[in-house]
Motif scaffolding. Structure first.
Motif, PDB file in Angstrom:
ATOM      1  N   UNK A 138       0.829  -1.204   0.000  1.00  0.00           N
ATOM      2  CA  UNK A 138       0.000   0.000   0.000  1.00  0.00           C
ATOM      3  C   UNK A 138       0.864   1.255   0.000  1.00  0.00           C
ATOM      4  N   UNK A 139       1.956   1.214   0.756  1.00  0.00           N
ATOM      5  CA  UNK A 139       2.870   2.370   0.801  1.00  0.00           C
ATOM      6  C   UNK A 139       3.468   2.633  -0.574  1.00  0.00           C
ATOM      7  N   UNK A 140       3.867   1.566  -1.259  1.00  0.00           N
ATOM      8  CA  UNK A 140       4.454   1.710  -2.592  1.00  0.00           C
ATOM      9  C   UNK A 140       3.446   2.288  -3.577  1.00  0.00           C
ATOM     10  N   UNK A 141       2.240   1.739  -3.601  1.00  0.00           N
ATOM     11  CA  UNK A 141       1.205   2.227  -4.521  1.00  0.00           C
ATOM     12  C   UNK A 141       0.860   3.670  -4.203  1.00  0.00           C
ATOM     13  N   UNK A 142       0.728   3.987  -2.916  1.00  0.00           N
ATOM     14  CA  UNK A 142       0.432   5.371  -2.526  1.00  0.00           C
ATOM     15  C   UNK A 142       1.548   6.316  -2.943  1.00  0.00           C
ATOM     16  N   UNK A 143       2.795   5.903  -2.715  1.00  0.00           N
ATOM     17  CA  UNK A 143       3.921   6.764  -3.060  1.00  0.00           C
ATOM     18  C   UNK A 143       4.025   7.026  -4.551  1.00  0.00           C
ATOM     19  N   UNK A 144       3.853   5.981  -5.362  1.00  0.00           N
ATOM     20  CA  UNK A 144       3.937   6.159  -6.808  1.00  0.00           C
ATOM     21  C   UNK A 144       2.744   6.950  -7.348  1.00  0.00           C
TER      22      UNK A 144
END
Length: 273
Positions: free
Chosen positions: A233-239
């Protein structure tokens, strides 16, 4: 995220109005041909590519199963060698085979995103750097860091016997890609990535995530599953935030999400073997 063997949107000889009715399996063939070498290169309409996004987790399953089976065969064949040596050889085989099967498509996206993000540029300058065919220092750093990290993590996963994680990682990567497409569905930029955004409807996104959830719970420990879900979720949110800050989400960002999500699965499988 521009596969070399695929036509561009402008070169398509059909449109949604003129194309013959497609079967459900046509979407699987398009997804395989678009994301891997395993499907035939073919001319497709923008709508057909958009609809194929529902098959992305299935493509991940195919890639993961092939790579895991190849590594398992190598480890079994070299049974007389020390486990550390077999795990090292297996890790190289896994990462190299996955990259070959996908034509290095997602790694190219990671390099482009790393270059553009590392430059600190905004707006159109950000996209100019991302589309520059030359690799800058940040692209090299990103590939070395993530690629080297994958090799080390996969080696440890093999040593621990985490075969389920090797199968599951590509599935989770494609599910993360669909989630990012949904998050950026209103931020299309001309190109193949824009066609994929159109296919990431809420229903399709939920369906893809559920597929990954069910398979993940069967293949890795629940602690590793929870950790990977949070980090994913952190990766998707960051990108998605990076894309929104610069006005678009494109194929390179989606490719980077696949590589990062795969790496997260390997990491979680090492933390909770």
């Amino acid at each position: 995220m521009t596969p070399g063997e695929q036509p561009t949107p402008d070169s398509s000889s059909t449109t949604d109005k003129t194309a013959p009715p497609a079967s459900r399996m046509d979407g699987a063939a398009i997804a395989l041909g678009f994301l891997t070498r395993l499907g035939p290169a073919r001319v497709f309409s923008p709508g057909a590519l958009a609809r194929s996004i529902v098959w992305f987790p299935f493509v991940g399953l195919v890639v993961g199963a092939i790579c895991a089976a190849a590594v398992y065969g190598l480890v079994a064949l070299a049974a007389g060698a020390p486990m550390g040596a077999r795990a090292t050889a297996g890790a190289v085989l896994y990462v190299a085979l996955a990259a070959w099967l996908t034509r290095g498509l997602h790694w190219d996206g990671l390099a482009d995103v790393a270059d553009a993000w590392g430059s600190g540029a905004r707006g159109e300058r950000f996209w100019e750097i991302m589309k520059d065919s030359r690799s800058g220092a940040f692209a090299v750093f990103g590939l070395v860091l993530v690629g080297g990290g994958q090799l080390l993590l996969v080696r440890e996963v093999i040593s621990l016997g985490g075969w389920g994680a090797l199968v599951f990682a590509p599935i989770a990567g494609r599910a993360a890609c669909v989630c990012l497409a949904w998050a950026g569905r209103t931020l299309g930029r001309p190109g193949l990535g824009q066609m994929l955004l159109a296919g990431a409807t809420p229903l399709i996104t939920i369906f893809c995530v559920l597929q990954a959830k069910v398979v993940g719970l069967m293949l890795i420990r629940w602690e590793a599953y929870v950790l990977s879900f949070i980090l994913g979720l952190v990766v998707v949110w960051g990108l998605s935030r990076l894309g929104k800050r610069n006005g678009a989400v494109n194929g390179d960002l989606m490719g980077a999400s696949i590589v990062c999500a795969e790496t997260i699965i390997f990491f979680a499988a090492c933390v909770f073997p």
